[in-house]
Design a protein around this motif. Sequence first.
Motif: not given
Length: 237
Positions: A26-31, A33-36, A59-66, A224-230
């Motif tokens: 759940v935290q990873f899903a939040k992260d 999305q926060e990373f883009g 996960l349903k309540p925390v996925v605010y993208t798709e 790193g996750v944030e870097n890879v997503i970008q």
Amino acid sequence: MTKLSVNINKIATLRNSRGGDVPNVVQFAKDVQEFGAQGVTIHPRPDERHIRYQDVYDLKPVVYTEYNIEGNPIKEFMDMVLEVKPNQVTLVPDAEDAITSNAGWDTLKHKDFLVDIISEFQRNGIRTSIFVDPVMAQIEGAKATGTDRIELYTEAYAHQYGLGNKEAVQPYNECAILAHELGLGINAGHDLSLDNIKFFKENIPGLLEVSIGHALISESLYLGVENVIQMYLQRLK
């Protein structure tokens, strides 16, 4: 821009290998999305070897993208999806003992079955996508099922691209053009990576979304996750 949906199955696999709740999906899903990331994908299987059915609800309540749920539409899967009501359900014909998805639907052979399943999800306001091989007849068959989108199964492209064969993208290009002409949305996934995603994106007109898990998580171990997503988002522009 093509949207990036991050498949977080591998995070659940790592969690399950030790028991407990680390890393927390759940935290990873939040992260992510926060990373883009513009979506979160999960693929629960009957043996719950990675994503568990309870994760789907958590996960349903925390996925605010798709929120995209993949899977074989057995009764338990269908009941869960109809209760959770994600933004998208991606139907995959994987056997219960499959390590990973390894083939698309035969949309001609299974037309009646898919029509029934897809119409049920659509009646409940859930966008449908079906996993298909890059074969023109299968794209035409997909249209006849009433699905909203297709997801092109990209393992063959990824393998051939890794061998230096860029012509491997051609069947996907032709199928994407046909799908667009038929009014089908186009998604893609399986073995797409930082190495091959840019060329694929450049050659697939109308590509709406890619779902990437194994490669993205593996690359993140080094970068790193944030870097890879970008990095993915830059390649998908």
